[in-house]
Enzyme design. Structure first.
Site, PDB file in Angstrom:
ATOM      1  N   ASN A  10       4.858 -29.474 -15.014  1.00 43.35           N
ATOM      2  CA  ASN A  10       6.327 -30.187 -15.423  1.00 43.35           C
ATOM      3  C   ASN A  10       6.454 -31.458 -14.465  1.00 43.35           C
ATOM      4  OD1 ASN A  10       8.988 -30.727 -15.436  1.00 43.35           O
ATOM      5  ND2 ASN A  10       9.247 -28.725 -16.440  1.00 43.35           N
ATOM      6  N   HIS A  13      10.103 -34.288 -12.658  1.00 48.26           N
ATOM      7  CA  HIS A  13      11.117 -34.812 -11.462  1.00 48.26           C
ATOM      8  C   HIS A  13      10.327 -35.921 -10.752  1.00 48.26           C
ATOM      9  CE1 HIS A  13      14.147 -31.840 -11.430  1.00 48.26           C
ATOM     10  NE2 HIS A  13      13.148 -30.850 -11.659  1.00 48.26           N
ATOM     11  N   HIS A  46      11.056 -31.794 -20.095  1.00 45.92           N
ATOM     12  CA  HIS A  46      12.360 -31.298 -20.607  1.00 45.92           C
ATOM     13  C   HIS A  46      12.876 -32.636 -20.851  1.00 45.92           C
ATOM     14  CE1 HIS A  46      15.965 -28.665 -19.836  1.00 45.92           C
ATOM     15  NE2 HIS A  46      15.985 -29.235 -21.097  1.00 45.92           N
ATOM     16  N   ARG A  48      16.293 -33.576 -21.665  1.00 47.78           N
ATOM     17  CA  ARG A  48      17.593 -32.799 -21.777  1.00 47.78           C
ATOM     18  C   ARG A  48      18.689 -33.794 -22.433  1.00 47.78           C
ATOM     19  NH1 ARG A  48      18.317 -29.070 -16.995  1.00 47.78           N
ATOM     20  NH2 ARG A  48      20.476 -29.152 -17.696  1.00 47.78           N
ATOM     21  N   ARG A  52      18.749 -37.039 -18.218  1.00 52.25           N
ATOM     22  CA  ARG A  52      18.925 -37.398 -16.657  1.00 52.25           C
ATOM     23  C   ARG A  52      17.465 -37.597 -16.125  1.00 52.25           C
ATOM     24  NH1 ARG A  52      20.877 -31.312 -14.308  1.00 52.25           N
ATOM     25  NH2 ARG A  52      22.305 -31.690 -15.990  1.00 52.25           N
ATOM     26  N   HIS A  53      16.532 -37.235 -16.416  1.00 53.04           N
ATOM     27  CA  HIS A  53      15.231 -37.456 -16.104  1.00 53.04           C
ATOM     28  C   HIS A  53      14.083 -38.004 -17.173  1.00 53.04           C
ATOM     29  CE1 HIS A  53      14.546 -33.181 -16.976  1.00 53.04           C
ATOM     30  NE2 HIS A  53      15.119 -32.683 -15.968  1.00 53.04           N
ATOM     31  N   GLU A  73      10.240 -29.257 -23.573  1.00 55.90           N
ATOM     32  CA  GLU A  73      11.265 -28.436 -23.377  1.00 55.90           C
ATOM     33  C   GLU A  73      12.406 -28.909 -23.932  1.00 55.90           C
ATOM     34  OE1 GLU A  73      11.796 -27.290 -19.272  1.00 55.90           O
ATOM     35  OE2 GLU A  73       9.693 -26.520 -18.884  1.00 55.90           O
ATOM     36  N   THR A 104      17.684 -25.530 -14.946  1.00 50.68           N
ATOM     37  CA  THR A 104      18.061 -24.368 -15.902  1.00 50.68           C
ATOM     38  C   THR A 104      18.174 -23.259 -15.136  1.00 50.68           C
ATOM     39  OG1 THR A 104      16.168 -25.646 -17.149  1.00 50.68           O
ATOM     40  CG2 THR A 104      17.086 -23.505 -17.913  1.00 50.68           C
ATOM     41  N   GLU A 154       8.660 -17.362 -22.461  1.00 48.77           N
ATOM     42  CA  GLU A 154       8.469 -17.700 -21.007  1.00 48.77           C
ATOM     43  C   GLU A 154       9.449 -16.996 -20.303  1.00 48.77           C
ATOM     44  OE1 GLU A 154       7.612 -21.804 -20.199  1.00 48.77           O
ATOM     45  OE2 GLU A 154       8.423 -21.654 -18.336  1.00 48.77           O
ATOM     46  N   HIS A 197       9.490 -21.033 -13.387  1.00 50.97           N
ATOM     47  CA  HIS A 197      10.699 -21.687 -12.659  1.00 50.97           C
ATOM     48  C   HIS A 197      10.814 -21.094 -11.140  1.00 50.97           C
ATOM     49  CE1 HIS A 197      14.594 -23.592 -13.123  1.00 50.97           C
ATOM     50  NE2 HIS A 197      14.823 -23.027 -12.071  1.00 50.97           N
TER      51      HIS A 197
END
Ligand code: PXP
Length: 253
Positions: A10, A13, A46, A48, A52-53, A73, A104, A154, A197
């Site tokens: 993922n 970040h 992801h 969102r 935000r990212h 995601e 999440t 998942e 996660h």
């Protein structure tokens, strides 16, 4: 022999760091390519609702620029389904989203949102996108995922990872039991099982020993570890941890 355990990296970040300065560096697509070179079996991102990212442009560039499967995601909203159907990622993982959360924080309440989720899952499947639901290892949620026609779940490993990190043995044991039971139940319903996660080298090695799990999705720890060792090295070390865990599964089979 236990099957290969896929690693989905993922890269959210990497985009978080980029967005802190509002420019183009570091580019999550470059990170995705590096991750694949270092051994990732797929890339997870992801998109969102608040962007935000990861951005819409990142998703388009990931889809056209990477040579391994893209797992998108997304919240189960009309907007996100429209983007997925247009972009055609290999897979879509439906996650809960609350604007105020830092990440999440819990699994999707599939059982409570049956009516809304059904048509969204059907629309994604009609576009040939492999759907998964990000849920707690709770029999009611697992049963609902199967009933709604999601071929994959998942399992949210956040509570287990937190308990391990806090050294709370009792909570870690009870969360681990819940995960093991959930995996067995999901497999008995014919579901493919992924997990993710909060995983780090130690927890990934432990969970890799469950031979019924097909894929782990890992992000924050790998990007954080990259500060110390580099992104490729952190991914290679994760791959090695997962392989050690999987070898234990093969040994006990
Ligand atoms: N899987 C899902 C469905 C997620 O939402 C996340 C977090 O974005 C992850 C895996 C990866 O979690 P982490 O970044 O803590 O490794």
């Amino acid at each position: 022999m236990a099957s290969h355990l896929r690693l989905g990296v993922n890269i959210d970040h990497v985009a978080t760091i980029r967005n802190a300065r509002g420019g183009r560096h570091p580019d999550p697509v470059r990170a995705a390519m590096l991750a694949i070179e270092a051994g990732a079996d797929g890339i997870t991102a992801h998109l969102r609702e608040d962007r935000r990212h990861i951005s819409d442009d990142d998703i388009a560039r990931l889809k056209s620029g990477i040579a391994k499967p893209l797992n998108l995601e997304m919240a189960a909203t009309a907007e996100m389904v429209e983007i997925a159907v247009r972009t055609r990622p290999h897979a879509a993982c439906l996650v809960p989203e609350r604007r105020a959360e830092r990440t999440t924080e819990g699994g999707l309440d599939a059982a409570g949102q049956r009516n809304e989720l059904g048509p969204r899952i059907a629309a994604l499947r009609a576009a040939n996108i492999r759907v998964s639901l990000f849920i707690a290892a709770d029999p009611k949620q697992i049963e609902t995922a199967a009933a709604l026609g999601s071929p994959v779940i998942e399992i949210h490993t956040g509570a287990w990872c937190h308990a391990l990190f806090d050294g709370d043995k009792t909570a870690a044991e009870s969360e681990w039991r819940r995960i093991c039971d959930g995996v067995t139940f999901a497999r008995s319903l014919g579901l493919e099982v992924h997990a993710g996660h909060g995983l780090d080298f130690a927890s990934a090695e432990i969970i890799a020993a469950l031979p019924e799990i097909a894929e782990l999705n890992i992000g924050h720890f790998l990007v954080g570890e990259a500060v110390f060792t580099g992104f490729a090295a952190s991914i290679k070390m994760m791959r090695a941890a997962m392989d050690r865990g999987r070898a234990k599964a093969a040994g006990s089979a």
